[in-house]
Design a protein around this motif. Structure first.
Motif, PDB file in Angstrom:
ATOM      1  N   ASP A 122       0.836  -1.203   0.000  1.00 22.61           N
ATOM      2  CA  ASP A 122       0.000   0.000   0.000  1.00 22.61           C
ATOM      3  C   ASP A 122       0.863   1.242   0.000  1.00 22.61           C
ATOM      4  O   ASP A 122       2.074   1.173   0.211  1.00 22.61           O
ATOM      5  CB  ASP A 122      -0.932   0.000   1.217  1.00 22.61           C
ATOM      6  CG  ASP A 122      -0.166   0.108   2.521  1.00 22.61           C
ATOM      7  OD1 ASP A 122       0.999  -0.325   2.555  1.00 22.61           O
ATOM      8  OD2 ASP A 122      -0.733   0.613   3.503  1.00 22.61           O
ATOM      9  N   CYS A 123       0.206   2.381  -0.219  1.00 22.02           N
ATOM     10  CA  CYS A 123       0.923   3.660  -0.153  1.00 22.02           C
ATOM     11  C   CYS A 123       0.609   4.360   1.159  1.00 22.02           C
ATOM     12  O   CYS A 123       1.037   5.479   1.372  1.00 22.02           O
ATOM     13  CB  CYS A 123       0.515   4.546  -1.322  1.00 22.02           C
ATOM     14  SG  CYS A 123      -1.150   5.206  -1.169  1.00 22.02           S
ATOM     15  N   GLY A 167      -2.106   5.592   1.883  1.00 26.15           N
ATOM     16  CA  GLY A 167      -3.059   6.673   1.639  1.00 26.15           C
ATOM     17  C   GLY A 167      -4.367   6.475   2.386  1.00 26.15           C
ATOM     18  O   GLY A 167      -5.000   7.449   2.809  1.00 26.15           O
ATOM     19  N   CYS A 168      -4.789   5.217   2.548  1.00 25.66           N
ATOM     20  CA  CYS A 168      -6.052   4.974   3.256  1.00 25.66           C
ATOM     21  C   CYS A 168      -5.910   5.333   4.735  1.00 25.66           C
ATOM     22  O   CYS A 168      -6.823   5.891   5.342  1.00 25.66           O
ATOM     23  CB  CYS A 168      -6.478   3.515   3.076  1.00 25.66           C
ATOM     24  SG  CYS A 168      -6.914   3.134   1.374  1.00 25.66           S
ATOM     25  N   GLU A 215      -5.196  -3.160   4.724  1.00 25.59           N
ATOM     26  CA  GLU A 215      -4.877  -2.064   3.803  1.00 25.59           C
ATOM     27  C   GLU A 215      -3.755  -2.546   2.884  1.00 25.59           C
ATOM     28  O   GLU A 215      -2.732  -3.047   3.348  1.00 25.59           O
ATOM     29  CB  GLU A 215      -4.429  -0.819   4.575  1.00 25.59           C
ATOM     30  CG  GLU A 215      -4.091   0.351   3.656  1.00 25.59           C
ATOM     31  CD  GLU A 215      -3.721   1.633   4.416  1.00 25.59           C
ATOM     32  OE1 GLU A 215      -3.848   1.663   5.660  1.00 25.59           O
ATOM     33  OE2 GLU A 215      -3.298   2.598   3.761  1.00 25.59           O
ATOM     34  N   GLY A 240      -9.845   0.312   1.056  1.00 28.12           N
ATOM     35  CA  GLY A 240      -9.145   0.800  -0.127  1.00 28.12           C
ATOM     36  C   GLY A 240      -9.212  -0.179  -1.288  1.00 28.12           C
ATOM     37  O   GLY A 240      -9.525  -1.358  -1.127  1.00 28.12           O
ATOM     38  N   SER A 241      -8.900   0.337  -2.459  1.00 25.82           N
ATOM     39  CA  SER A 241      -8.988  -0.475  -3.671  1.00 25.82           C
ATOM     40  C   SER A 241      -7.931  -1.569  -3.693  1.00 25.82           C
ATOM     41  O   SER A 241      -8.173  -2.654  -4.228  1.00 25.82           O
ATOM     42  CB  SER A 241      -8.820   0.417  -4.901  1.00 25.82           C
ATOM     43  OG  SER A 241      -9.781   1.439  -4.862  1.00 25.82           O
ATOM     44  N   CYS A 242      -6.756  -1.315  -3.114  1.00 27.83           N
ATOM     45  CA  CYS A 242      -5.699  -2.342  -3.124  1.00 27.83           C
ATOM     46  C   CYS A 242      -6.157  -3.571  -2.346  1.00 27.83           C
ATOM     47  O   CYS A 242      -6.026  -4.704  -2.819  1.00 27.83           O
ATOM     48  CB  CYS A 242      -4.428  -1.798  -2.498  1.00 27.83           C
ATOM     49  SG  CYS A 242      -3.737  -0.385  -3.346  1.00 27.83           S
ATOM     50  N   GLY A 246     -11.790   2.382  -2.792  1.00 29.79           N
ATOM     51  CA  GLY A 246     -11.600   3.822  -2.910  1.00 29.79           C
ATOM     52  C   GLY A 246     -10.101   4.044  -2.864  1.00 29.79           C
ATOM     53  O   GLY A 246      -9.386   3.242  -2.282  1.00 29.79           O
ATOM     54  N   CYS A 247      -9.640   5.080  -3.493  1.00 29.08           N
ATOM     55  CA  CYS A 247      -8.187   5.293  -3.517  1.00 29.08           C
ATOM     56  C   CYS A 247      -7.899   6.744  -3.198  1.00 29.08           C
ATOM     57  O   CYS A 247      -7.623   7.526  -4.082  1.00 29.08           O
ATOM     58  CB  CYS A 247      -7.633   4.888  -4.885  1.00 29.08           C
ATOM     59  SG  CYS A 247      -5.840   4.791  -4.937  1.00 29.08           S
ATOM     60  N   PRO A 248      -7.966   7.116  -1.898  1.00 32.77           N
ATOM     61  CA  PRO A 248      -8.192   6.233  -0.750  1.00 32.77           C
ATOM     62  C   PRO A 248      -9.672   6.031  -0.462  1.00 32.77           C
ATOM     63  O   PRO A 248     -10.525   6.717  -1.007  1.00 32.77           O
ATOM     64  CB  PRO A 248      -7.560   7.036   0.402  1.00 32.77           C
ATOM     65  CG  PRO A 248      -7.811   8.464   0.018  1.00 32.77           C
ATOM     66  CD  PRO A 248      -7.707   8.516  -1.489  1.00 32.77           C
TER      67      PRO A 248
END
Ligand code: SF4
Ligand code: SF4
Length: 383
Positions: free
Chosen positions: A66-67, A69-70, A126, A163-165, A198-200
């Motif tokens: 992940d980044c 972001g969430c 996440e 999140g989308s990931c 969602g991203c995020p």
């Protein structure tokens, strides 16, 4: 000084973060969260009362590819006290990004929470889970991501993919997907996983889902992709502030042109709003008005849909199934001086007065600004 709701805690996450908020702000914020996702004030009060009594959902939050972001969207809120509210509403027992503990101490916190709350805690995932190379693209505490996820999910009361990931692979799963990234539900076959793509992901959707589960013991109604309908039941396109421009055939043709600057519809720039189920248009991020893609002039890229974001080219237009407005509307304008003396004589004084009123009105309608950008229809109009 208002009384803090946050007790002194040896929780390895909260002890590093929250000073607590006062009771009034706490109830107000819970009400806002509930209202923003369509839950009633009665349910909001139940949630807040339960949290005050100490009945908070215990959350174990795992990160994979992940980044962050969430997590950021959950914590980087601008409304004063909301970051603290998050920590007052849930008992965040393990979270690799923000917890004070590290290494063996963090592992002990995880194991202790799993044991103490077995069957009740909420596991939040996440990031996507790598499956290529025997899952060795991630190792945490000596375990692959796949094994860690399975171990923690086994004793969870509820699994939420944030999140989308985590929902379906997201950014790391974009072609050519070198790590074999997948969503949590593909690893946890047979386990119900609530997807909050969602991203995020919008943090209010997570909080509302977690609080409903913890305080009422129920789950929100889900769609066929296991997304709560309260948040993913409607198309962005149906609640978009630019929809009037779509219906009137006014489109931005390229970034920075006059139509773009005037806030026209972004369909021709690749907006995926007509095929994207989400509530971003009514539930903006971080309590900042217009803090969502279309609000700042960027086309929706369909991050809540597994077949759109990171799958479909950014500027490619989506098909629109719903009926479109007609290509041409009857003109709203009337010709000047169209009310003749003969006509007024025929219809009489009263009708003449009405016609004169209509004349004035038509003149107003015709008083347009001199330079109005050209309107247009989608290039694939008539589909
Ligand atoms: Fe980051 Fe988006 Fe993945 Fe969340 S869903 S972890 S914001 S890339
Ligand atoms: Fe809004 Fe996009 Fe629909 Fe245009 S196409 S009205 S910008 S959602």
């Amino acid at each position: 000084m208002p009384q803090s709701l946050t007790p002194a805690s040896d929780n390895p996450v909260t002890r590093s973060l929250s000073p607590g908020i006062d009771r009034r702000s706490f109830f107000k914020a819970v009400l806002q969260i509930a209202a923003s996702v369509g839950l009633s004030a009665v349910v909001a009060n139940q949630m807040a009362e339960a949290a005050v009594r100490g009945k908070k959902p215990v959350v174990i939050w795992l990160h994979f590819q992940d980044c962050t972001g969430c997590t950021e969207s959950l914590l980087r809120t601008t409304q004063p006290g909301l970051a603290e509210l998050v920590l007052d509403l849930i008992s965040l027992d393990y979270h690799e990004t923000i917890m004070a503990a590290a290494g063996h101490q963090a592992e002990q916190a995880l194991q202790a929470s799993m044991k103490a709350n077995a069957g009740k805690y909420i596991l939040v995932v996440e990031g996507s889970i790598p499956t290529a190379n025997n899952g060795n693209f991630i190792r945490i505490a000596g375990k692959t991501g796949v094994n860690m996820l399975k171990e923690v999910a086994e004793h969870a009361g509820l699994v939420i993919a944030v999140g989308s990931c985590a929902s379906w692979g997201g950014l790391p799963s974009a072609e050519p997907n070198p790590t074999g990234a997948v969503g949590a539900h593909e690893i946890l076959k047979g386990t119900k996983v609530i997807n909050l793509p969602g991203c995020p992901a919008n943090p209010n959707i997570f909080l509302a889902t977690a609080l409903q589960y913890a305080t009422l013991g129920t789950l929100p109604e889900l769609d066929s992709d296991n997304r709560p309908k309260f948040a993913y039941g409607r198309l962005i396109h149906d609640h978009c502030p630019r929809r009037a421009h779509f219906d009137a055939g006014r489109f931005a043709q390229q970034f920075g042109d006059e139509g773009h600057r005037l806030g026209y519809c972004l369909y021709k720039l690749g907006c995926k709003g007509p095929a994207t189920h989400a509530n971003c248009s009514t539930n903006h991020f971080c309590e900042v008005v217009d803090a969502w893609p279309i609000g700042i002039g960027a086309p929706c890229f369909g991050c809540t849909e597994k077949k759109l974001a990171f799958r479909m080219p950014m500027f490619q237009t989506v098909d629109i199934d719903r009926p479109r407005p007609p290509e041409f509307y009857p003109s709203m304008t009337a010709k000047y001086s169209s009310v003749s003396a003969v006509a007024t004589g025929v219809v009489g004084v009263i009708a003449g007065a009405a016609a004169a009123g209509a004349f004035k009105l038509s003149k107003k309608v015709n008083d347009k600004p001199e330079s109005e950008p050209a309107s247009d229809k989608p290039s694939d109009g008539g589909k």
